[in-house]
Design a protein around this motif. Sequence first.
Motif, PDB file in Angstrom:
ATOM      1  N   UNK A  21       8.801  41.096 -31.836  1.00 31.26           N
ATOM      2  CA  UNK A  21       9.710  39.451 -32.388  1.00 31.26           C
ATOM      3  C   UNK A  21      10.797  39.930 -32.758  1.00 31.26           C
ATOM      4  N   UNK A  22      11.682  39.351 -32.059  1.00 32.46           N
ATOM      5  CA  UNK A  22      12.791  40.087 -32.604  1.00 32.46           C
ATOM      6  C   UNK A  22      13.185  38.589 -33.447  1.00 32.46           C
ATOM      7  N   UNK A  23      14.114  38.856 -34.540  1.00 35.52           N
ATOM      8  CA  UNK A  23      14.640  37.817 -35.396  1.00 35.52           C
ATOM      9  C   UNK A  23      16.001  38.776 -35.596  1.00 35.52           C
ATOM     10  N   UNK A  24      16.784  37.512 -35.121  1.00 31.73           N
ATOM     11  CA  UNK A  24      18.349  38.162 -35.171  1.00 31.73           C
ATOM     12  C   UNK A  24      18.907  37.398 -36.326  1.00 31.73           C
ATOM     13  N   UNK A  25      20.049  37.419 -36.896  1.00 31.65           N
ATOM     14  CA  UNK A  25      21.214  37.501 -38.509  1.00 31.65           C
ATOM     15  C   UNK A  25      20.952  35.963 -38.068  1.00 31.65           C
ATOM     16  N   UNK A  26      20.183  34.545 -37.620  1.00 32.33           N
ATOM     17  CA  UNK A  26      20.892  33.286 -37.608  1.00 32.33           C
ATOM     18  C   UNK A  26      19.176  32.337 -37.301  1.00 32.33           C
ATOM     19  N   UNK A  27      18.364  33.716 -37.561  1.00 36.69           N
ATOM     20  CA  UNK A  27      17.385  33.479 -37.643  1.00 36.69           C
ATOM     21  C   UNK A  27      16.285  33.455 -36.761  1.00 36.69           C
ATOM     22  N   UNK A  28      16.973  33.599 -35.253  1.00 32.02           N
ATOM     23  CA  UNK A  28      16.157  32.749 -34.017  1.00 32.02           C
ATOM     24  C   UNK A  28      14.885  33.760 -33.764  1.00 32.02           C
ATOM     25  N   UNK A  29      14.358  33.722 -33.631  1.00 29.33           N
ATOM     26  CA  UNK A  29      13.113  34.273 -33.076  1.00 29.33           C
ATOM     27  C   UNK A  29      12.959  34.197 -31.843  1.00 29.33           C
ATOM     28  N   UNK A  30      12.820  35.759 -31.391  1.00 24.76           N
ATOM     29  CA  UNK A  30      12.683  36.101 -29.827  1.00 24.76           C
ATOM     30  C   UNK A  30      11.527  36.685 -29.741  1.00 24.76           C
ATOM     31  N   UNK A  31      10.404  36.158 -28.704  1.00 28.06           N
ATOM     32  CA  UNK A  31       8.713  37.430 -28.837  1.00 28.06           C
ATOM     33  C   UNK A  31       9.221  37.925 -27.124  1.00 28.06           C
ATOM     34  N   UNK A  32       8.574  38.699 -26.644  1.00 27.07           N
ATOM     35  CA  UNK A  32       8.581  39.428 -25.886  1.00 27.07           C
ATOM     36  C   UNK A  32       6.761  39.726 -26.219  1.00 27.07           C
ATOM     37  N   UNK A  33       6.169  39.599 -24.895  1.00 28.95           N
ATOM     38  CA  UNK A  33       4.886  39.452 -24.370  1.00 28.95           C
ATOM     39  C   UNK A  33       4.174  41.593 -24.161  1.00 28.95           C
ATOM     40  N   UNK A  34       3.493  41.540 -24.614  1.00 32.36           N
ATOM     41  CA  UNK A  34       3.231  43.552 -23.099  1.00 32.36           C
ATOM     42  C   UNK A  34       3.773  43.290 -21.694  1.00 32.36           C
ATOM     43  N   UNK A  35       3.317  41.882 -21.293  1.00 34.55           N
ATOM     44  CA  UNK A  35       3.755  41.485 -19.563  1.00 34.55           C
ATOM     45  C   UNK A  35       5.329  42.198 -19.489  1.00 34.55           C
ATOM     46  N   UNK A  36       6.019  41.307 -19.985  1.00 35.84           N
ATOM     47  CA  UNK A  36       7.409  41.234 -20.517  1.00 35.84           C
ATOM     48  C   UNK A  36       7.800  42.736 -20.981  1.00 35.84           C
ATOM     49  N   UNK A  37       7.175  43.769 -22.227  1.00 32.96           N
ATOM     50  CA  UNK A  37       8.201  44.748 -22.549  1.00 32.96           C
ATOM     51  C   UNK A  37       7.889  45.619 -21.172  1.00 32.96           C
ATOM     52  N   UNK A  38       6.462  45.608 -20.918  1.00 40.65           N
ATOM     53  CA  UNK A  38       5.865  46.437 -19.459  1.00 40.65           C
ATOM     54  C   UNK A  38       6.959  46.441 -18.384  1.00 40.65           C
ATOM     55  N   UNK A  39       6.825  44.984 -18.140  1.00 44.42           N
ATOM     56  CA  UNK A  39       8.404  44.524 -16.947  1.00 44.42           C
ATOM     57  C   UNK A  39      10.031  45.335 -17.532  1.00 44.42           C
ATOM     58  N   UNK A  40      10.202  45.226 -18.944  1.00 48.47           N
ATOM     59  CA  UNK A  40      11.692  45.459 -19.176  1.00 48.47           C
ATOM     60  C   UNK A  40      11.124  47.166 -18.755  1.00 48.47           C
ATOM     61  N   UNK A  41      10.885  47.721 -19.162  1.00 47.87           N
ATOM     62  CA  UNK A  41      10.803  49.026 -19.542  1.00 47.87           C
ATOM     63  C   UNK A  41      10.562  50.263 -18.146  1.00 47.87           C
ATOM     64  N   UNK A  42      10.119  48.945 -17.069  1.00 47.29           N
ATOM     65  CA  UNK A  42      10.316  49.668 -16.009  1.00 47.29           C
ATOM     66  C   UNK A  42      11.663  49.585 -15.675  1.00 47.29           C
TER      67      UNK A  42
END
Length: 64
Positions: A21-42
Motif C-alpha cells: 500500500x503506497x500512500x503519497x504525501x497528498x494522502x492518495x493511496x495506491x494498492x498493489x495486489x500480490x498478482x500485480x507485484x509479481x507481474x511488476x517484479x517479473x
Amino acid sequence: MSYTARLDQLAAERAEDPAIIFVGIDGLETVWSWGELCSQARSHATNLNASGAGAGTLVVVALP
C-alpha cells in the motif's frame, strides 16, 4: 525458498489480496495486489536481464 519462488507462491495463493500500500504525501493511496507485484517484479527482471544484468549483478533502486 528463493524470493522469486515465494513471490510466485504468494501471487498464486493470494492474487487479489493487498501486498503493498503506497500512500503519497497528498494522502492518495495506491494498492498493489500480490498478482500485480509479481507481474511488476517479473517485468523489471526481464528488462534488467535484457540490459545485461544477471545473477550476481548489483542493482540499485531509488525510490522518491
